[in-house]
Design an enzyme around this catalytic site. Structure first.
Site, mmCIF file in Angstrom:
data_model
loop_
_atom_site.group_PDB
_atom_site.id
_atom_site.type_symbol
_atom_site.label_atom_id
_atom_site.label_comp_id
_atom_site.label_asym_id
_atom_site.label_seq_id
_atom_site.Cartn_x
_atom_site.Cartn_y
_atom_site.Cartn_z
ATOM 1 C CB SER A 1 2.844 2.751 6.059
ATOM 2 O OG SER A 1 3.459 1.859 5.156
ATOM 3 N NE ARG A 2 -3.056 1.732 9.502
ATOM 4 C CZ ARG A 2 -3.375 0.689 8.724
ATOM 5 N NH1 ARG A 2 -2.639 -0.399 8.742
ATOM 6 N NH2 ARG A 2 -4.417 0.742 7.927
ATOM 7 C CG MET B 1 -1.880 -1.205 1.203
ATOM 8 S SD MET B 1 -3.419 -0.938 2.090
ATOM 9 C CE MET B 1 -2.810 -0.625 3.734
ATOM 10 N N GLY C 1 10.907 -2.734 5.467
ATOM 11 C CA GLY C 1 10.144 -3.991 5.432
ATOM 12 C C GLY C 1 9.722 -4.305 4.002
ATOM 13 C CG HIS C 2 6.847 -1.778 2.076
ATOM 14 N ND1 HIS C 2 6.795 -0.623 2.812
ATOM 15 C CD2 HIS C 2 5.604 -2.317 2.155
ATOM 16 C CE1 HIS C 2 5.574 -0.460 3.297
ATOM 17 N NE2 HIS C 2 4.831 -1.482 2.925
HETATM 18 P P1 AMP Z 1 1.524 -2.796 3.506
HETATM 19 O O1 AMP Z 1 2.043 -1.755 2.563
HETATM 20 O O2 AMP Z 1 1.532 -2.360 4.930
HETATM 21 O O3 AMP Z 1 0.214 -3.391 3.056
HETATM 22 O O4 AMP Z 1 2.570 -3.996 3.464
HETATM 23 C C1 AMP Z 1 2.931 -4.596 2.249
HETATM 24 C C2 AMP Z 1 3.711 -5.860 2.546
HETATM 25 O O5 AMP Z 1 4.872 -5.523 3.292
HETATM 26 C C3 AMP Z 1 2.911 -6.866 3.375
HETATM 27 O O6 AMP Z 1 3.176 -8.179 2.901
HETATM 28 C C4 AMP Z 1 3.465 -6.651 4.749
HETATM 29 O O7 AMP Z 1 3.364 -7.793 5.585
HETATM 30 C C5 AMP Z 1 4.913 -6.329 4.459
HETATM 31 N N1 AMP Z 1 5.509 -5.592 5.574
HETATM 32 C C6 AMP Z 1 5.009 -4.492 6.183
HETATM 33 N N2 AMP Z 1 5.789 -4.125 7.223
HETATM 34 C C7 AMP Z 1 6.799 -5.023 7.268
HETATM 35 C C8 AMP Z 1 7.933 -5.205 8.131
HETATM 36 N N3 AMP Z 1 8.193 -4.383 9.149
HETATM 37 N N4 AMP Z 1 8.758 -6.242 7.878
HETATM 38 C C9 AMP Z 1 8.508 -7.091 6.853
HETATM 39 N N5 AMP Z 1 7.467 -6.976 6.015
HETATM 40 C C10 AMP Z 1 6.619 -5.964 6.212
#
Ligand code: AMP
Length: 305
Positions: free
Chosen positions: A205-206, A45, A51-52
């Site tokens: 992101s939050r 998102m 992490g991403h």
């Molecule tokens: P999001 O943009 O929050 O929907 O996350 C996109 C992807 O990145 C999802 O598969 C999340 O699980 C992964 N993700 C988000 N935060 C982390 C993190 N701190 N470490 C590893 N993967 C992450």
């Protein structure tokens, strides 16, 4: 730096190719598909963090074409959630995605994903989605329906051989694995470990919503989970969870949930046993609802080395 390195670094610094429409995406991937190359997908998102980027790098290491999707999916937000204020910075995301190795960023507008008359939902029912819900006023059953539906659509639009997800959203990863298996999506799902800040806070992101005081308080989440991990083997899960609650409480935090569950099917567990246990929590910290978890692997035994 020789010429080749110079060209490489110029490419690495360029933006990934931005695609808005499914047709463009299909055309962009056609050569790779024709040549039998592997296509990797990293759904996000946006508002990218390490992490991403860890997911994109893993995709780059394995695939011939890497697609990152960037879509703040309205259907997975509850009515009381933060859809309107969810942080967005597409230019920065394009640059970071390219640096990490994405070839394409698929960022469709909402109408491309949900055209007028859209009426189909994918629902993974049962224990995988009926637990760890927290406060229903904030996040209801529509959440995982929204996630499963959009990921099914992304799988169909991209046609990936492999898709990467983060253990940060442990329940989401289980739901997607189950959906892919149940609906015969020909895709391998990879789940990578949680990437954390130096003080233990899981990247999200939050986290941008946290003011300095809440940012400090938020470190209690990973401390609480570490306590469970350290104490459960000797003291039992119940005592370890109580210690974690006390750690959160000392920071003035009350979890929406803090639970230990079987890491594969999310059934309740009362003790560590022979299967991995997921300890997961959700906590409202100031303006941010944060989630985090730890996976406790079974200790090797004599019968089970
Ligand atoms: P999001 O943009 O929050 O929907 O996350 C996109 C992807 O990145 C999802 O598969 C999340 O699980 C992964 N993700 C988000 N935060 C982390 C993190 N701190 N470490 C590893 N993967 C992450």
């Amino acid at each position: 730096m020789n010429l080749l390195e110079l060209v490489d670094s110029a490419n690495a610094q360029g933006d990934a190719k931005l695609l808005r429409a499914r047709g463009e995406l299909r055309d962009a991937l056609a050569p790779t598909r024709r040549e039998g190359g592997a296509i990797g997908l990293v759904p996000t998102m946006g508002c990218l963090h390490e992490g991403h980027l860890s997911l994109i790098r893993a995709a780059r290491a394995e695939c011939d074409a890497v697609v990152m999707s960037l879509f703040v999916n309205p259907t997975q937000f509850g009515p009381g959630e933060d859809l309107e204020r969810y942080p967005r910075d597409e230019q920065r995301d394009l640059r970071l995605a390219a640096e990490a190795g994405a070839d394409f960023v698929y960022a469709p507008p909402v109408e491309e994903v949900y055209p007028d008359g859209f009426a189909t939902q994918v629902e993974v029912s049962g224990e995988l989605t009926g637990v760890l819900d927290g406060d229903p006023a904030r996040r209801g059953p529509e959440h995982f329906r929204g996630v499963a539906t959009v990921v099914a659509k992304l799988f169909n639009s991209v046609g990936p051989d492999v898709a990467w997800f983060g253990q940060k959203d442990a329940q989401q990863a289980l739901v997607i694995r189950r959906m892919a298996r149940d609906l015969d999506f020909p895709v391998r799902i990879e789940v990578l470990p949680i990437v954390r800040e130096a003080d233990g806070l899981a990247m999200s992101s939050r986290n941008a919503y946290l003011d300095p005081r809440d940012r400090e308080r938020a470190t209690a989440l990973s401390r609480a989970l570490r306590l469970v991990e350290e104490r459960a083997p000797a003291e039992g899960l119940a005592a370890a969870l109580a210690a974690a609650r006390a750690e959160l409480s000392a920071a003035g935090l009350e979890p929406e949930y803090l639970e230990a569950r079987d890491a594969e099917d999310l059934s309740p567990v009362s003790e560590l046993g022979r299967r991995p246990v997921l300890v997961a929590l959700a906590v409202q910290v100031g303006a941010a609802r944060l989630i985090d978890n730890v996976l406790i692997e079974p200790r090797p035994t004599q019968e089970n080395p």
